[in-house]
Every structure is written in structure tokens, then in C-alpha cells.
Design a protein around this motif. Structure first.
Motif, PDB file in Angstrom:
ATOM      1  N   ARG A 157       4.657 -11.871  -1.743  1.00  0.00           N
ATOM      2  CA  ARG A 157       5.012 -11.311  -0.424  1.00  0.00           C
ATOM      3  C   ARG A 157       6.294 -10.488  -0.469  1.00  0.00           C
ATOM      4  O   ARG A 157       6.779 -10.020   0.571  1.00  0.00           O
ATOM      5  CB  ARG A 157       5.147 -12.439   0.597  1.00  0.00           C
ATOM      6  N   GLY A 158       6.839 -10.315  -1.660  1.00  0.00           N
ATOM      7  CA  GLY A 158       8.021  -9.470  -1.785  1.00  0.00           C
ATOM      8  C   GLY A 158       9.294 -10.085  -1.286  1.00  0.00           C
ATOM      9  O   GLY A 158      10.167  -9.365  -0.770  1.00  0.00           O
ATOM     10  N   GLU A 159       9.451 -11.446  -1.405  1.00  0.00           N
ATOM     11  CA  GLU A 159      10.613 -12.139  -0.876  1.00  0.00           C
ATOM     12  C   GLU A 159      10.772 -11.813   0.609  1.00  0.00           C
ATOM     13  O   GLU A 159      10.053 -12.339   1.443  1.00  0.00           O
ATOM     14  CB  GLU A 159      11.879 -11.802  -1.686  1.00  0.00           C
ATOM     15  N   TYR A 160      11.617 -10.875   0.954  1.00  0.00           N
ATOM     16  CA  TYR A 160      11.779 -10.493   2.360  1.00  0.00           C
ATOM     17  C   TYR A 160      10.839  -9.344   2.742  1.00  0.00           C
ATOM     18  O   TYR A 160      11.020  -8.706   3.784  1.00  0.00           O
ATOM     19  CB  TYR A 160      13.232 -10.114   2.659  1.00  0.00           C
ATOM     20  N   GLY A 161       9.827  -9.095   1.897  1.00  0.00           N
ATOM     21  CA  GLY A 161       8.799  -8.125   2.228  1.00  0.00           C
ATOM     22  C   GLY A 161       8.921  -6.774   1.567  1.00  0.00           C
ATOM     23  O   GLY A 161       8.133  -5.873   1.861  1.00  0.00           O
ATOM     24  N   HIS A 162       9.881  -6.597   0.663  1.00  0.00           N
ATOM     25  CA  HIS A 162      10.104  -5.287   0.049  1.00  0.00           C
ATOM     26  C   HIS A 162       8.865  -4.848  -0.740  1.00  0.00           C
ATOM     27  O   HIS A 162       8.313  -5.609  -1.538  1.00  0.00           O
ATOM     28  CB  HIS A 162      11.323  -5.352  -0.884  1.00  0.00           C
ATOM     29  N   GLY A 163       8.450  -3.601  -0.529  1.00  0.00           N
ATOM     30  CA  GLY A 163       7.247  -3.098  -1.185  1.00  0.00           C
ATOM     31  C   GLY A 163       7.332  -3.089  -2.694  1.00  0.00           C
ATOM     32  O   GLY A 163       6.343  -3.379  -3.381  1.00  0.00           O
ATOM     33  N   ALA A 164       8.502  -2.755  -3.249  1.00  0.00           N
ATOM     34  CA  ALA A 164       8.646  -2.720  -4.706  1.00  0.00           C
ATOM     35  C   ALA A 164       8.533  -4.114  -5.307  1.00  0.00           C
ATOM     36  O   ALA A 164       8.008  -4.288  -6.410  1.00  0.00           O
ATOM     37  CB  ALA A 164       9.969  -2.080  -5.098  1.00  0.00           C
ATOM     38  N   ASP A 173      19.958 -21.303  -4.241  1.00  0.00           N
ATOM     39  CA  ASP A 173      18.863 -22.140  -4.723  1.00  0.00           C
ATOM     40  C   ASP A 173      18.428 -23.087  -3.605  1.00  0.00           C
ATOM     41  O   ASP A 173      18.066 -24.230  -3.831  1.00  0.00           O
ATOM     42  CB  ASP A 173      19.242 -22.887  -6.002  1.00  0.00           C
ATOM     43  N   TRP A 174      18.459 -22.584  -2.401  1.00  0.00           N
ATOM     44  CA  TRP A 174      18.034 -23.316  -1.210  1.00  0.00           C
ATOM     45  C   TRP A 174      17.492 -22.281  -0.212  1.00  0.00           C
ATOM     46  O   TRP A 174      17.648 -21.075  -0.387  1.00  0.00           O
ATOM     47  CB  TRP A 174      19.210 -24.068  -0.579  1.00  0.00           C
ATOM     48  N   GLY A 175      16.832 -22.749   0.791  1.00  0.00           N
ATOM     49  CA  GLY A 175      16.424 -21.883   1.882  1.00  0.00           C
ATOM     50  C   GLY A 175      15.255 -20.970   1.551  1.00  0.00           C
ATOM     51  O   GLY A 175      14.495 -21.172   0.604  1.00  0.00           O
ATOM     52  N   THR A 176      15.128 -19.906   2.330  1.00  0.00           N
ATOM     53  CA  THR A 176      13.959 -19.029   2.302  1.00  0.00           C
ATOM     54  C   THR A 176      13.734 -18.378   0.954  1.00  0.00           C
ATOM     55  O   THR A 176      12.596 -18.243   0.495  1.00  0.00           O
ATOM     56  CB  THR A 176      14.103 -17.931   3.382  1.00  0.00           C
ATOM     57  N   TYR A 177      14.807 -17.954   0.280  1.00  0.00           N
ATOM     58  CA  TYR A 177      14.666 -17.211  -0.969  1.00  0.00           C
ATOM     59  C   TYR A 177      15.124 -18.018  -2.179  1.00  0.00           C
ATOM     60  O   TYR A 177      15.577 -17.445  -3.177  1.00  0.00           O
ATOM     61  CB  TYR A 177      15.460 -15.902  -0.898  1.00  0.00           C
ATOM     62  N   ALA A 178      15.009 -19.326  -2.111  1.00  0.00           N
ATOM     63  CA  ALA A 178      15.515 -20.205  -3.176  1.00  0.00           C
ATOM     64  C   ALA A 178      15.096 -19.702  -4.554  1.00  0.00           C
ATOM     65  O   ALA A 178      13.903 -19.588  -4.858  1.00  0.00           O
ATOM     66  CB  ALA A 178      15.007 -21.621  -2.958  1.00  0.00           C
ATOM     67  N   ASN A 179      16.090 -19.402  -5.382  1.00  0.00           N
ATOM     68  CA  ASN A 179      15.796 -18.794  -6.681  1.00  0.00           C
ATOM     69  C   ASN A 179      15.461 -19.808  -7.765  1.00  0.00           C
ATOM     70  O   ASN A 179      15.367 -19.449  -8.939  1.00  0.00           O
ATOM     71  CB  ASN A 179      16.939 -17.884  -7.133  1.00  0.00           C
ATOM     72  N   ASN A 180      15.269 -21.062  -7.379  1.00  0.00           N
ATOM     73  CA  ASN A 180      14.854 -22.082  -8.347  1.00  0.00           C
ATOM     74  C   ASN A 180      13.408 -22.513  -8.141  1.00  0.00           C
ATOM     75  O   ASN A 180      12.934 -23.432  -8.804  1.00  0.00           O
ATOM     76  CB  ASN A 180      15.778 -23.297  -8.269  1.00  0.00           C
ATOM     77  N   ARG A 181      12.701 -21.854  -7.229  1.00  0.00           N
ATOM     78  CA  ARG A 181      11.324 -22.237  -6.921  1.00  0.00           C
ATOM     79  C   ARG A 181      10.350 -21.165  -7.412  1.00  0.00           C
ATOM     80  O   ARG A 181      10.442 -19.998  -7.027  1.00  0.00           O
ATOM     81  CB  ARG A 181      11.151 -22.467  -5.416  1.00  0.00           C
ATOM     82  N   PHE A 182       9.428 -21.614  -8.251  1.00  0.00           N
ATOM     83  CA  PHE A 182       8.424 -20.723  -8.822  1.00  0.00           C
ATOM     84  C   PHE A 182       7.079 -21.443  -8.832  1.00  0.00           C
ATOM     85  O   PHE A 182       7.018 -22.669  -8.788  1.00  0.00           O
ATOM     86  CB  PHE A 182       8.795 -20.327 -10.257  1.00  0.00           C
ATOM     87  N   GLY A 183       6.026 -20.657  -8.890  1.00  0.00           N
ATOM     88  CA  GLY A 183       4.704 -21.225  -9.037  1.00  0.00           C
ATOM     89  C   GLY A 183       4.028 -20.674 -10.271  1.00  0.00           C
ATOM     90  O   GLY A 183       4.179 -19.493 -10.606  1.00  0.00           O
ATOM     91  N   LEU A 184       3.283 -21.541 -10.956  1.00  0.00           N
ATOM     92  CA  LEU A 184       2.547 -21.126 -12.151  1.00  0.00           C
ATOM     93  C   LEU A 184       1.254 -20.451 -11.693  1.00  0.00           C
ATOM     94  O   LEU A 184       0.261 -21.114 -11.388  1.00  0.00           O
ATOM     95  CB  LEU A 184       2.263 -22.344 -13.031  1.00  0.00           C
ATOM     96  N   GLY A 225       0.799  -1.211   0.000  1.00  0.00           N
ATOM     97  CA  GLY A 225       0.000   0.000   0.000  1.00  0.00           C
ATOM     98  C   GLY A 225       0.836   1.267   0.000  1.00  0.00           C
ATOM     99  O   GLY A 225       0.508   2.230  -0.707  1.00  0.00           O
ATOM    100  N   ASP A 226       1.912   1.288   0.778  1.00  0.00           N
ATOM    101  CA  ASP A 226       2.772   2.467   0.817  1.00  0.00           C
ATOM    102  C   ASP A 226       3.453   2.700  -0.531  1.00  0.00           C
ATOM    103  O   ASP A 226       3.621   3.840  -0.972  1.00  0.00           O
ATOM    104  CB  ASP A 226       3.815   2.337   1.912  1.00  0.00           C
ATOM    105  N   SER A 227       3.884   1.605  -1.185  1.00  0.00           N
ATOM    106  CA  SER A 227       4.521   1.750  -2.494  1.00  0.00           C
ATOM    107  C   SER A 227       3.533   2.289  -3.517  1.00  0.00           C
ATOM    108  O   SER A 227       3.843   3.219  -4.281  1.00  0.00           O
ATOM    109  CB  SER A 227       5.082   0.403  -2.951  1.00  0.00           C
ATOM    110  N   TYR A 228       2.350   1.713  -3.553  1.00  0.00           N
ATOM    111  CA  TYR A 228       1.319   2.228  -4.448  1.00  0.00           C
ATOM    112  C   TYR A 228       0.946   3.666  -4.070  1.00  0.00           C
ATOM    113  O   TYR A 228       0.660   4.491  -4.938  1.00  0.00           O
ATOM    114  CB  TYR A 228       0.082   1.340  -4.404  1.00  0.00           C
ATOM    115  N   GLY A 229       0.945   3.975  -2.789  1.00  0.00           N
ATOM    116  CA  GLY A 229       0.632   5.328  -2.361  1.00  0.00           C
ATOM    117  C   GLY A 229       1.649   6.338  -2.857  1.00  0.00           C
ATOM    118  O   GLY A 229       1.311   7.486  -3.152  1.00  0.00           O
ATOM    119  N   PHE A 230       2.897   5.914  -2.952  1.00  0.00           N
ATOM    120  CA  PHE A 230       3.967   6.803  -3.410  1.00  0.00           C
ATOM    121  C   PHE A 230       3.936   6.962  -4.923  1.00  0.00           C
ATOM    122  O   PHE A 230       4.060   8.068  -5.449  1.00  0.00           O
ATOM    123  CB  PHE A 230       5.319   6.247  -2.949  1.00  0.00           C
ATOM    124  N   TRP A 231       3.769   5.842  -5.647  1.00  0.00           N
ATOM    125  CA  TRP A 231       3.830   5.875  -7.111  1.00  0.00           C
ATOM    126  C   TRP A 231       2.461   6.062  -7.765  1.00  0.00           C
ATOM    127  O   TRP A 231       2.371   6.570  -8.875  1.00  0.00           O
ATOM    128  CB  TRP A 231       4.436   4.571  -7.649  1.00  0.00           C
TER     129      TRP A 231
END
Length: 381
Positions: free
Chosen positions: A261-268, A350-361, A228-234
Motif C-alpha cells: 500500500r506504499g506505507e502512507y500511499g506513495h506511488g513509488a 518501530d511502533w505505530g502505523t509505519y513500524a519499521n520492524n514489522r514485515f511479512g513473508l 497506476g499513475d506511477s506505472y503510467g509515467f514510467w
């Protein structure tokens, strides 16, 4: 990127139209420079840093008589600049003989073998050059980026919030599909980057096999953890319209972007996912945004870390295009090109919380994935 780093990392030579087959020598150190009065920071163009830069109305260059200059490679600071090459005619008058108005942050221009010339801005403002390299005759070294404009339809569009996110969170998508699989890829950004970060992201993309100039973002970067804050700014409407325009302009079959969810929560990051979801239907609706071009229906949308219809990519397979290096290796090397971001505590994984090999269709117009290891599954060649 810092030339020494990318020289070590880049694995492919890009043939150019030079007369000889040997690699062109970097003759910058053998050239002499003259500057317009009022020029600033004259000695910063060879300091291996995008944070420092020369500013002046022109830059005059003299190469050795026995080693004429066959190419100039510029990394701009502040903003991309249309520029010209001038040579001195009889009577001492300078005449513009070549121009480059492509507005690339990293720009290479081939020369016919000049020993005396100067670089001038085509507009009234000054040149701002972070790094310069002058090349002799021969094949271009692999660290020289010869970007071309994107043409035609994209096979795959990657939307990244910032420079470095494309390596951290999408990992092997770029080297695997742009490099190994030779898919027509456009990498797009949401936020406007500083000139340093633009140069760094170009280094990373070039290293990972992208050759068509990316689509730079337009929204001022802000740091917050709220959608919401990001949309509020842009403004939500401008962002969704921007993303819809990307889909209609590049007409991709497959789209990849951030975690809801923005990976670690980043609004952008959250905005990228949310705006892309909203843009899918808008891009296909001919009654909306007629100024953005013909409607387009994306075939598949993948979101990073989306839990439904999950696929897990294998970024650890050796790739012929990169001489046996893996997509993970290349993504990691690409992230290291983002020198200014190395202290943020994030790593390519490619492991753990931000594993860059995991995607959803998230969306498919061609049915569900069955094999679940290829983003182009069910899309005909």
C-alpha cells in the motif's frame, strides 16, 4: 553528509594503507587553491552543504611542504565525474599520474604525498565539487567513505524507492544485517536522486555499515499516491524489467522492499512492492529477458507491513559492531544524514502505523518462518 555530523556519529575507523597508525589530519584549511578562468562559486567546497558547489575546468592545490597531501576526498554535485590527478613536470607541463573513473558520488583517492597538484575532469566537461577534504598521512578518519564495487552474490537485497526510505521503513535491516551480521548486502533504489540526496544516502549507508556502493535508481522521481499513475509515467514494462535485472545481477537469497500500500500511499513505494512481486517469477524464467543474465530464484521476499506470515524484528538489542548502539539507534542516525528530508514530518519508528520492524513473508522457497525473528531463517549458511 556534513562532515561534523558524521564525525560524531560514525563509530568505526577504516584502516588504510598509510605508513603511520595515527589518524590522518584534515589539512584542507592549510592548503591554497587556484582555479581555471571562469570557475564559479570558489568558496562553496567547505561550507558543509551539498546544495552549493564549485564549478571549473580544474582545481589546483598547494599543500604545506611539511604536510603533504596523502588523500583527496570529493563529494560531487550534479553528476558523478571521472577525474584525474595531475602533477607539474619540468618545463611546467602538467601530467596526469592518477585517475578515478569509478563514478562514485563520494570518492576517495589515495595520494603518495603531493604538495602541488591539480584535479581535472577526464572528460571535456567541468568538475562540479560540492565538498572537498584533503588528508595528511595516517589512518583515514571514519567519515571518509572508501566505497568498493559490489562483487559476487548478495545475501540480501534491499529495494528502496528513494534515499531516506531505507532508514524510515526498513529501519534496522541495514545496520543489523550489513553491520552486525556481516551479510553481503546490496541496497538498490528505484528513483534517480538529486546529487544532494545521493550524497546524503551514501552518508547514511556508510554510517550503518554498508561498504559496497549501492545501485542508484534510474526513474525520474514523481510524487503521487497511485500505482497506476506511477506505472503510467514510467511504464510498467521498463520498471519490472529493471527490477528483474536487479535480481539476476545480484542473485540475492533474501529481498526486502516496501509495503504493497506504499506505507502512507506513495506511488513509488507501491511500485517497488508490485514490481518486485512480478519480477520474482520473471527472474527465475530462463525464457524471459535473456539479455539480463542467468535466471535466478530468490529464496524469500519480505514486504514491509505485510500482514500475512508476519515477523517482528527486535531493533533494540545492543550490537557489538556499533559499540553497543542498537539497530534502531543506527537507523535513526542514518536518517539524520538525510538533512534535506528532515522537515517532511516523518521519523524513524518501530511502533505505530509505519513500524519499521514489522514485515511479512510474501514468498518463500524454503518454507514458512517458525521463530519469526530472522529473515535468514531456513536459509543455510
Amino acid at each position: 553528509m556534513k562532515k561534523l555530523l558524521c564525525t560524531a556519529l560514525l563509530l568505526l575507523l577504516i584502516p588504510m594503507a598509510f605508513a603511520e597508525t595515527r589518524e590522518a589530519a584534515d589539512i584542507t584549511g592549510k592548503c591554497t587553491f587556484a582555479y581555471a578562468s571562469g570557475s564559479k562559486n570558489r568558496n562553496t567546497m567547505r561550507d558543509d552543504s551539498y546544495l552549493t558547489y564549485f564549478t571549473g575546468k580544474y582545481l589546483e592545490i598547494t599543500a604545506p611542504e611539511d604536510q603533504p597531501c596523502f588523500g583527496v576526498y570529493l563529494c560531487f554535485a550534479q553528476r558523478e565525474t571521472p577525474y584525474g590527478i595531475q602533477v607539474q613536470k619540468e618545463g611546467g607541463k602538467w601530467e596526469t599520474v592518477l585517475t578515478d573513473d569509478r563514478l562514485y558520488a563520494n570518492s576517495f583517492l589515495a595520494l603518495p604525498g603531493y604538495t602541488h597538484f591539480r584535479i581535472v575532469p577526464l572528460e571535456k566537461d567541468a568538475l562540479n565539487i560540492a565538498e572537498i577534504s584533503l588528508l595528511g598521512e595516517g589512518e583515514l578518519p571514519s567519515w571518509v567513505q572508501t566505497w568498493v564495487p559490489f562483487e559476487g552474490k548478495a545475501d540480501i537485497l534491499v529495494l528502496s524507492a528513494h534515499g531516506d526510505d531505507e532508514m524510515l521503513f526498513f529501519g534496522g535491516v541495514i545496520p543489523y544485517y550489513a553491520g552486525e551480521m556481516d551479510k553481503h548486502m546490496i541496497v538498490c533504489y528505484l528513483t534517480d536522486q538529486t546529487s544532494c540526496r545521493r550524497n546524503e544516502l551514501l552518508d547514511g549507508l556508510w554510517l550503518c555499515g554498508v561498504r559496497e556502493y549501492p545501485h542508484m535508481g534510474v526513474f525520474k522521481d514523481i510524487k503521487n499516491n497511485s500505482l497506476g499513475d506511477s506505472y503510467g509515467f514510467w511504464g510498467e514494462k521498463p520498471v519490472v524489467e529493471y527490477v528483474t535485472g536487479l535480481l539476476r545481477t545480484y542473485q540475492p537469497e533474501v529481498v526486502v522492499t516496501h509495503d504493497i500500500r506504499g506505507e502512507y500511499g506513495h506511488g513509488a513505494h507501491r511500485v517497488c512492492a508490485d514490481a518486485m512481486i512480478k519480477a520474482l517469477s520473471r527472474a527465475a524464467d530462463a525464457s524471459l529477458y535473456p539479455q539480463l543474465g542467468d535466471p535466478w530464484q530468490v529464496k524469500k521476499l519480505y514486504l514491509h507491513l505485510y500482514k500475512e506470515n508476519e515477523i517482528v524484528m527486535d531493533w533494540r538489542k545492543p550490537l557489538d559492531f556499533f559499540g553497543g548502539k542498537t539497530a534502531f539507534d543506527m537507523a535513526n542516525a542514518g536518517f539524520k544524514c538525510h538533512v534535506s528530508q528532515q522537515s517532511n514530518g516523518l521519523i524513524v519508528q518501530d511502533w505505530g502505523t509505519y513500524a519499521n520492524n514489522r514485515f511479512g513473508l510474501y514468498y518463500s522457497a524454503v518454507g514458512p518462518d517458525a521463530v519469526k525473528n530472522d529473515m535468514f531463517e531456513n536459509i543455510p549458511e
